[in-house]
Design an enzyme around this catalytic site. Structure first.
Site, PDB file in Angstrom:
ATOM      1  CB  SER A 119      -0.958   0.005   1.196  1.00  0.00           C
ATOM      2  OG  SER A 119      -0.239   0.095   2.411  1.00  0.00           O
ATOM      3  CE  LYS A 156      -2.838   1.963   4.214  1.00  0.00           C
ATOM      4  NZ  LYS A 156      -2.136   0.766   4.734  1.00  0.00           N
TER       5      LYS A 156
END
EC number: 3.4.21.88
Length: 202
Positions: A119, A156
Protein backbone atom coordinates in the site's frame (compact mmCIF):
# COMPACT_ATOMS: atom_id res chain seq x y z
CA UNK A 1 12.36 -17.08 30.35
CA UNK A 2 8.68 -17.64 31.04
CA UNK A 3 6.33 -15.74 28.74
CA UNK A 4 4.95 -12.51 30.17
CA UNK A 5 1.28 -11.59 30.16
CA UNK A 6 0.28 -8.42 28.34
CA UNK A 7 0.04 -6.48 31.63
CA UNK A 8 3.36 -7.82 32.90
CA UNK A 9 5.02 -6.79 29.63
CA UNK A 10 3.59 -3.28 30.02
CA UNK A 11 4.98 -3.03 33.57
CA UNK A 12 8.37 -4.35 32.47
CA UNK A 13 8.50 -1.93 29.50
CA UNK A 14 7.59 0.99 31.78
CA UNK A 15 10.37 0.10 34.24
CA UNK A 16 12.90 -0.32 31.42
CA UNK A 17 11.91 2.95 29.70
CA UNK A 18 11.89 4.89 32.99
CA UNK A 19 15.39 3.59 33.75
CA UNK A 20 16.60 4.59 30.29
CA UNK A 21 15.09 8.09 30.52
CA UNK A 22 15.81 9.01 34.16
CA UNK A 23 18.50 6.59 35.32
CA UNK A 24 16.26 5.23 38.09
CA UNK A 25 13.30 2.83 38.24
CA UNK A 26 9.78 4.19 38.87
CA UNK A 27 8.04 3.99 42.24
CA UNK A 28 5.01 1.73 42.69
CA UNK A 29 2.82 4.86 42.75
CA UNK A 30 4.28 6.04 39.43
CA UNK A 31 3.66 2.64 37.85
CA UNK A 32 0.07 2.65 39.13
CA UNK A 33 -0.54 6.16 37.81
CA UNK A 34 0.98 5.52 34.39
CA UNK A 35 -0.82 2.21 33.80
CA UNK A 36 -4.14 3.08 35.44
CA UNK A 37 -3.97 0.75 38.44
CA UNK A 38 -6.23 1.59 41.37
CA UNK A 39 -3.40 1.50 43.89
CA UNK A 40 0.37 1.04 44.22
CA UNK A 41 -0.41 -2.40 45.70
CA UNK A 42 -1.60 -3.57 42.28
CA UNK A 43 1.72 -2.46 40.79
CA UNK A 44 3.52 -4.35 43.57
CA UNK A 45 1.67 -7.57 42.68
CA UNK A 46 2.74 -7.29 39.03
CA UNK A 47 6.33 -6.60 40.11
CA UNK A 48 6.27 -9.72 42.32
CA UNK A 49 5.02 -11.75 39.35
CA UNK A 50 7.87 -10.39 37.21
CA UNK A 51 10.33 -11.30 39.97
CA UNK A 52 8.95 -14.87 40.09
CA UNK A 53 9.50 -15.13 36.33
CA UNK A 54 13.09 -14.03 36.74
CA UNK A 55 13.03 -10.81 34.71
CA UNK A 56 13.42 -8.35 37.60
CA UNK A 57 14.77 -8.37 41.15
CA UNK A 58 12.94 -6.49 43.91
CA UNK A 59 15.33 -4.81 46.35
CA UNK A 60 13.59 -4.66 49.73
CA UNK A 61 13.40 -1.45 51.72
CA UNK A 62 13.57 0.96 48.78
CA UNK A 63 10.65 2.63 47.01
CA UNK A 64 12.55 2.41 43.74
CA UNK A 65 14.17 -0.95 44.48
CA UNK A 66 13.74 -2.64 41.11
CA UNK A 67 16.60 -4.16 39.13
CA UNK A 68 16.23 -5.58 35.62
CA UNK A 69 17.59 -9.09 35.13
CA UNK A 70 16.41 -9.87 31.61
CA UNK A 71 19.32 -9.09 29.31
CA UNK A 72 18.51 -6.71 26.51
CA UNK A 73 19.70 -8.10 23.22
CA UNK A 74 21.83 -5.86 21.07
CA UNK A 75 20.35 -4.04 18.13
CA UNK A 76 16.87 -2.92 17.18
CA UNK A 77 14.01 -5.35 17.86
CA UNK A 78 12.22 -6.57 14.72
CA UNK A 79 8.45 -6.72 15.14
CA UNK A 80 6.64 -9.31 13.03
CA UNK A 81 2.98 -10.24 13.20
CA UNK A 82 1.17 -8.46 16.04
CA UNK A 83 -1.45 -10.32 18.05
CA UNK A 84 -4.74 -8.56 18.76
CA UNK A 85 -4.93 -6.55 21.95
CA UNK A 86 -1.25 -6.83 22.86
CA UNK A 87 1.45 -4.13 23.03
CA UNK A 88 3.39 -3.74 19.80
CA UNK A 89 6.73 -4.33 21.55
CA UNK A 90 5.54 -7.34 23.56
CA UNK A 91 8.26 -9.99 23.76
CA UNK A 92 6.25 -12.52 21.76
CA UNK A 93 6.11 -10.17 18.74
CA UNK A 94 9.89 -9.76 18.50
CA UNK A 95 11.29 -11.98 15.75
CA UNK A 96 14.89 -11.03 16.44
CA UNK A 97 17.31 -8.13 16.77
CA UNK A 98 19.29 -6.38 14.02
CA UNK A 99 22.56 -4.62 14.68
CA UNK A 100 21.57 -1.35 13.09
CA UNK A 101 22.76 1.95 14.57
CA UNK A 102 19.56 3.77 15.66
CA UNK A 103 21.29 7.12 15.09
CA UNK A 104 21.42 6.45 11.34
CA UNK A 105 17.82 7.66 11.36
CA UNK A 106 16.48 11.09 12.34
CA UNK A 107 14.88 10.96 14.81
CA UNK A 108 16.53 7.78 16.07
CA UNK A 109 14.82 4.44 15.42
CA UNK A 110 13.46 2.43 18.37
CA UNK A 111 12.38 -0.69 16.50
CA UNK A 112 11.93 -2.26 13.08
CA UNK A 113 8.56 -3.35 11.70
CA UNK A 114 8.24 -5.95 8.95
CA UNK A 115 6.10 -4.39 6.19
CA UNK A 116 3.14 -6.46 5.00
CA UNK A 117 1.66 -5.44 1.64
CA UNK A 118 2.26 -2.88 -1.10
CA UNK A 119 0.00 0.00 0.00
CA UNK A 120 3.02 2.36 0.36
CA UNK A 121 4.83 1.22 -2.79
CA UNK A 122 5.02 4.62 -4.49
CA UNK A 123 7.29 6.05 -1.78
CA UNK A 124 9.54 3.00 -1.76
CA UNK A 125 8.09 1.02 1.15
CA UNK A 126 7.64 -2.51 -0.21
CA UNK A 127 6.26 -5.81 1.04
CA UNK A 128 8.86 -7.51 3.25
CA UNK A 129 10.88 -4.35 3.91
CA UNK A 130 11.98 -3.51 7.42
CA UNK A 131 10.55 -0.12 8.39
CA UNK A 132 12.60 1.82 10.94
CA UNK A 133 10.21 3.39 13.46
CA UNK A 134 10.70 6.10 16.10
CA UNK A 135 8.33 5.34 18.98
CA UNK A 136 6.27 8.49 19.57
CA UNK A 137 2.72 9.80 19.48
CA UNK A 138 3.89 13.31 18.59
CA UNK A 139 3.17 13.27 14.86
CA UNK A 140 1.89 15.77 12.30
CA UNK A 141 -0.34 15.61 9.25
CA UNK A 142 1.53 14.43 6.18
CA UNK A 143 3.93 12.17 8.06
CA UNK A 144 4.08 8.40 7.53
CA UNK A 145 3.04 6.69 10.75
CA UNK A 146 2.55 3.26 12.24
CA UNK A 147 -1.00 3.25 13.58
CA UNK A 148 -3.20 0.74 15.35
CA UNK A 149 -6.90 0.78 14.49
CA UNK A 150 -8.82 -1.41 16.90
CA UNK A 151 -6.50 -4.45 16.73
CA UNK A 152 -4.95 -3.92 13.29
CA UNK A 153 -1.53 -2.33 12.75
CA UNK A 154 -0.97 -0.37 9.53
CA UNK A 155 1.58 1.96 7.91
CA UNK A 156 0.03 4.99 6.19
CA UNK A 157 0.34 8.75 5.70
CA UNK A 158 -1.57 10.66 8.38
CA UNK A 159 -4.28 13.25 7.77
CA UNK A 160 -6.32 14.22 10.84
CA UNK A 161 -9.30 16.57 10.78
CA UNK A 162 -11.08 16.91 14.11
CA UNK A 163 -12.47 13.52 15.11
CA UNK A 164 -11.82 12.00 11.67
CA UNK A 165 -8.49 10.45 10.73
CA UNK A 166 -7.62 9.58 7.13
CA UNK A 167 -4.81 7.07 6.71
CA UNK A 168 -3.64 7.52 3.15
CA UNK A 169 -1.91 4.85 1.04
CA UNK A 170 0.82 5.61 -1.48
CA UNK A 171 -0.55 3.27 -4.13
CA UNK A 172 -3.58 4.04 -6.30
CA UNK A 173 -4.76 0.43 -6.03
CA UNK A 174 -5.55 0.94 -2.33
CA UNK A 175 -8.28 3.02 -0.69
CA UNK A 176 -7.71 5.37 2.27
CA UNK A 177 -8.69 4.11 5.70
CA UNK A 178 -11.13 6.45 7.47
CA UNK A 179 -11.27 6.32 11.27
CA UNK A 180 -13.93 8.01 13.41
CA UNK A 181 -12.24 8.60 16.78
CA UNK A 182 -15.64 8.71 18.49
CA UNK A 183 -16.38 5.13 17.45
CA UNK A 184 -13.06 3.34 16.98
CA UNK A 185 -9.94 2.73 19.02
CA UNK A 186 -6.97 4.49 17.39
CA UNK A 187 -3.36 4.72 18.57
CA UNK A 188 -0.21 6.11 16.98
CA UNK A 189 2.58 3.61 17.63
CA UNK A 190 5.36 5.57 15.98
CA UNK A 191 6.80 7.60 13.12
CA UNK A 192 8.41 5.97 10.06
CA UNK A 193 12.00 7.23 9.82
CA UNK A 194 13.58 4.94 7.22
CA UNK A 195 13.52 1.68 5.29
CA UNK A 196 15.91 -1.26 5.21
CA UNK A 197 15.43 -3.38 2.12
CA UNK A 198 14.88 -6.90 3.37
CA UNK A 199 17.77 -9.13 2.32
CA UNK A 200 20.43 -6.47 2.78
CA UNK A 201 20.67 -7.29 6.48
CA UNK A 202 19.53 -10.91 6.68
Amino acid sequence: MKALTTRQQEVYDLVRDHLAQTGMPPTRAEIAQRLGFRSPNAAEEHLKALARKGVIEIVSGASRGIRLLMEEEEGLPLIGRVAAGEPLLAQQHIEGHYKVDPSLFKPGADFLLRVNGMSMRDIGILDGDLLAVHKTQDVRNGQVVVARIDDEVTVKRLKKQGNIVHLLPENSEFQPIVVDLREQSFTIEGLAVGVIRNGDWI
